[in-house]
Design an enzyme around this catalytic site. Structure first.
Site, PDB file in Angstrom:
ATOM      1  N   SER A  20       0.836  -1.185   0.000  1.00 25.29           N
ATOM      2  CA  SER A  20       0.000   0.000   0.000  1.00 25.29           C
ATOM      3  C   SER A  20       0.878   1.244   0.000  1.00 25.29           C
ATOM      4  O   SER A  20       1.606   1.477  -0.946  1.00 25.29           O
ATOM      5  CB  SER A  20      -0.956  -0.022   1.191  1.00 25.29           C
ATOM      6  OG  SER A  20      -1.959   0.946   1.036  1.00 25.29           O
TER       7      SER A  20
ATOM      8  N   HIS B  88      -8.157  -5.117  -0.089  1.00 25.17           N
ATOM      9  CA  HIS B  88      -6.850  -4.476   0.076  1.00 25.17           C
ATOM     10  C   HIS B  88      -5.866  -5.361   0.822  1.00 25.17           C
ATOM     11  O   HIS B  88      -4.667  -5.154   0.752  1.00 25.17           O
ATOM     12  CB  HIS B  88      -7.034  -3.151   0.807  1.00 25.17           C
ATOM     13  CG  HIS B  88      -5.823  -2.262   0.709  1.00 25.17           C
ATOM     14  ND1 HIS B  88      -5.221  -1.953  -0.487  1.00 25.17           N
ATOM     15  CD2 HIS B  88      -5.100  -1.630   1.657  1.00 25.17           C
ATOM     16  CE1 HIS B  88      -4.186  -1.149  -0.268  1.00 25.17           C
ATOM     17  NE2 HIS B  88      -4.095  -0.954   1.028  1.00 25.17           N
TER      18      HIS B  88
END
Length: 822
Positions: free
Chosen positions: A649, A793
């Site tokens: 991320s 995610h």
């Protein structure tokens, strides 16, 4: 009963992130899967996934439109890959996935996969159970039998028993539910429970809102659940249950038994969402009425991140807030106090008590304890003749705060150059502060006197004589009960990089000095001969950077050791020690060395440490990691060919810069870039990207001058490969230092998820396409890509997918650094 919804929609998002991190903590010791910050307040009325460490959001991936792409410069030949679910795009993904498996091998056929899968499914893991009501402790659990998981309950006596296995009763079986029909999603992923709190006059909680995500995306559905009958409440039956069946970035909480406060994509056209894709409008939704008849009670601005409204009971008081999350770090709080009976007797749309703005700095965070306001500062504050440093936690009576009277304000925590506040935990009468001193934990206890409404610091400590615990270990506390004001009992957790988790029962009343052993997780990898060290190195500007090293005690410092360097460097997230059996089984047992770098941008030294690498200063975190890498090489621990970096991320943005910056790319032989941000010109237009402009800057303004300097996609295509500049709007400056004709990309594995509706998979897709098609084998000899079709995610939706992703990762690293394969 204390039931505090998250202080903002951002705080709720933090907990989402926390849950995904804990699910993978056995595998990666770093919080490296999402832009996020720590949840500061009680967890009882937020989506809760039953995890002990308290260590953002947008439309579903399928809603990404090609129309938006069509308005962008055609100079980007890879823009078509931003259409997430297009047939041509998925064919490309399948082809690149196949090439990846052909090169690395099928991870499911390796012992690494078997080991990691067995770790994730192990019955020896310590269940993270929290009491609801007076008797039962609830836990969410996944293993090889319960692939998507079960919500279950037991008694404390059974949970504590060491003579017989804990007797669990299934409350809700996620695997037994009809599967979702959303895009590529095939399974439901647990997003937690939100409990009903009716205050001190009704202490029994019998209702919960259950959040379930299709395939692991941030978008989820919501169904009301009866804890007494252990069934969903039929929205069309006599009890008229609350239910939202269309997946969205919904934020919902009970205001009373018959009223919820809800923000969602009400019309399924994004008209009630912000530019960041979060709820802009909050409505009062009454039981027995359709959601379409809910009444608007609060609206934020279109450019805000989100709107939120929430109320809760707190030790005899009722607090109700409206909140504009303006940026990731700034908010506007509006407040009104209500009588205990008022919140249940008058709905939010009919309540006549007005809201008033809370007079605190926009970058401060606000919570409560009884009638005390708890203000956590991110900048210095001088007020009423008093001064408080950034990073302080300040307590003062809520009525006085509303009058901007800080006369009786008390600093419960004041930072120093080496000392910062990591988190806080509440019990009935205490607040426990988790404090970091050079990334080593201490606990401090503050007691509240309800009669005088005052605080007193308790003289006690945990661990060694100086109050901190050994290097490479950690301690955490949490209320044993979802209702944190029930009593002063705590769960006390201990673990470390090489130390498996233990769970004890303790009490805040003696500062956790006397504890009762409950459970211990057995060692899940062989740590014999391994040690943990903490070192410091000096960054380019002279700043002292700490890092931890996990290694064999007797290894040779001849540059031959394979080292995996892990870092995050953003969003004020601290990387603290924790037991990671996946790292042990997948990497350390092979002879690999793991290094965790606490670089700027994180929260290890408080807000100033984070702000030191914010926006135009982002390059500081890259310089920090370069300094750590150089120190590892200079010490003889490793060499360029044997050193790899990994990050996800925001950490993926870090890795993207490390493989394109001239200094860093010459320091690393390999890299793993997970669910990354890479195109910083378009990131704010993709999914939740607009919500992170407080961290990175706005590329549609003059900010692009500095943003371009750490946009890996632009550094690669334009500075390194001399491709025509995209979106040249007159703002761009000269090419950056990445212009380097001798550049060669380290061996790199990119991983992402089709179902990631937080960081768009197009970032990784486009970067990989450029490396494969434009850089070619000469400049990028080894570039591999894996995109999971589920998982959100976190990159995986269940233990099999998690084991697959991490076995693939560790096997790639072993091959790239010439370590023993498995």
């Amino acid at each position: 009963m204390s039931m505090k919804p998250a202080a903002s929609i951002i705080a709720t998002a933090r907990l989402f992130f926390i849950c995904s991190i804990i699910n993978t903590r056995l595998l990666s010791s770093v919080a490296a899967f999402a832009p996020s910050k720590l949840l500061q307040k009680s967890f009882r009325n937020v989506s809760f996934s039953s995890h002990h460490h308290q260590k953002i959001m947008s439309p579903p991936a399928s809603s990404t439109t090609t129309a938006a792409a069509a308005t962008t410069s055609i100079d980007d030949p890879h823009l078509w890959l931003e259409e997430v679910l297009g047939t041509k795009q998925l064919e490309w993904v399948n082809k690149i996935n196949s090439d990846c498996l052909s090169t690395i091998g099928d991870p499911t056929q390796t012992s690494t996969y078997t080991r990691i899968k067995s770790i994730l499914d192990s019955q020896d893991k310590i269940p993270h159970a929290y009491r609801i009501n007076d008797k039962f402790y609830y836990n969410f659990w996944q293993d090889e039998t319960h692939v998507q998981g079960i919500w279950r309950k037991t008694t404390l006596e059974s949970f504590k028993s060491s003579d017989t296995p804990t007797e669990w009763t299934t409350v809700l079986d996620i695997d037994a539910l009809d599967p979702p029909t959303t895009d590529t999603a095939k399974t439901w992923v647990w997003h937690g429970s939100i409990l009903l709190d009716e205050g001190p006059t009704n202490t029994k909680c019998d209702r919960a809102l259950i959040k379930l995500s299709p395939g692991g995306s941030d978008a989820d559905i919501c169904r009301e659940f009866c804890l007494s009958t252990e069934t969903f409440v039929d929205p069309n039956g006599d009890e008229q249950g609350f239910e939202i069946t269309t997946p969205a970035k919904t934020r919902i909480s009970y205001r009373s038994r018959n009223e919820c406060l809800v923000g969602t994509d009400f019309h399924h056209d994004k008209s009630t969402l912000t530019d960041s894709g979060y709820p802009r409008v909050v409505k009062s939704w009454k039981r027995g009425t359709p959601l379409s008849e809910a009444v608007t009670v609060f609206e934020a601005q279109q450019t805000d991140i989100a709107a939120n409204m929430y109320s809760y009971h707190d030790r005899g008081y009722v607090h109700e807030f409206q909140l504009r999350s303006i940026t990731f770090y700034t908010s506007q709080y509006l407040y009104r106090a209500l009588p205990v009976e008022g919140v249940a007797g008058v709905t939010a749309d009919m309540e006549e008590v007005p809201f008033r703005e809370v007079p605190i700095p926009e970058d401060a965070e606000l919570g409560t304890f009884a009638n005390t306001a708890l203000v956590t500062l991110r900048s210095d504050l001088d007020i009423g003749g008093k001064s408080f440093k950034a990073g302080s936690m300040v307590a003062l009576p809520m009525p006085e705060l509303m009058e901007n009277d800080w006369t009786n304000a008390v600093a419960m925590f004041t930072p120093t150059l080496s000392r910062s506040l990591s988190s806080s935990t509440e019990t009935k009468d205490y607040i426990i502060l988790k404090i970091l001193e050079d990334v080593r934990t201490k606990l401090e206890f503050w007691k509240y006197c309800s009669e005088t409404q005052s605080w007193s610091k308790q003289l006690c400590s945990d661990g060694e004589e100086d109050g901190s615990i050994p290097v490479g270990q950690d301690v955490a506390v949490s209320s044993h009960c979802r209702n944190s004001e029930a009593d002063n009992t705590l769960w006390l957790w201990r673990d470390g990089y090489l130390v498996p988790d233990t769970l004890e029962i303790a009490t805040a009343e003696d500062c956790c000095k006397s504890t009762e052993f409950v459970k211990a997780k057995p060692a899940m990898f062989n740590a014999d001969g391994l040690i943990v060290e903490q070192h410091f190195t000096t960054s380019k500007d002279g700043t002292r950077i700490p890092y931890f090293v996990m290694r064999k005690k007797d290894l040779k410092m001849d540059g031959s050791n394979a080292v995996l360097l892990d870092a995050y460097g953003g969003f004020e997230i601290s990387l603290l020690p924790g037991y990671s059996a996946g790292v042990g089984a997948g990497w350390l047992e092979r002879g690999g060395i793991k290094v965790i770098a606490n670089i700027r941008g994180g929260g290890e030294y408080g807000p100033t440490w984070h702000q030191a690498a914010l926006k135009s200063k982002r390059y500081k975190c890259f310089e920090d990691i370069e300094a750590v890498a150089q120190a590892l090489i200079d010490s003889g621990l490793t060499s360029r060919e044997k050193l790899a970096c990994i990050g996800g991320s925001n950490g993926g943005l870090l890795v993207g810069n490390l493989i394109t910056r001239p200094i860093a790319s010459s320091l690393f032989g390999a890299a793993v870039c997970q669910v990354p941000l890479l195109d910083m010109k378009r990131y704010n237009k993709l999914l939740a990207g607009a919500s992170w402009m407080g961290e990175y800057g706005n590329p549609d303004t003059e900010d692009w001058k500095f943003l371009r300097n750490h946009s890996p996609y632009h550094l690669l295509r334009h500075d390194i490969l001399s491709k025509p500049e995209m979106d040249d709007d007159g703002v761009l400056g000269e090419p950056t230092e990445s212009t380097n004709p001798d550049w060669k990309c380290p061996k790199t594995l990119f991983t992402t998820s089709t179902r990631d509706d937080r960081v768009h998979p197009g970032h990784a897709r486009k970067m990989v396409a450029s490396l494969l098609e434009e850089a070619g084998k000469e400049k990028a000899p080894t570039v591999l890509y894996w995109e999971n079709t589920e998982g959100g995610h976190g990159g995986a939706a269940d233990n099999s997918q998690r084991a697959h992703m991490w076995a693939l990762t560790y096997n790639f690293l072993a091959q790239a650094l010439d370590l023993e394969s498995s």
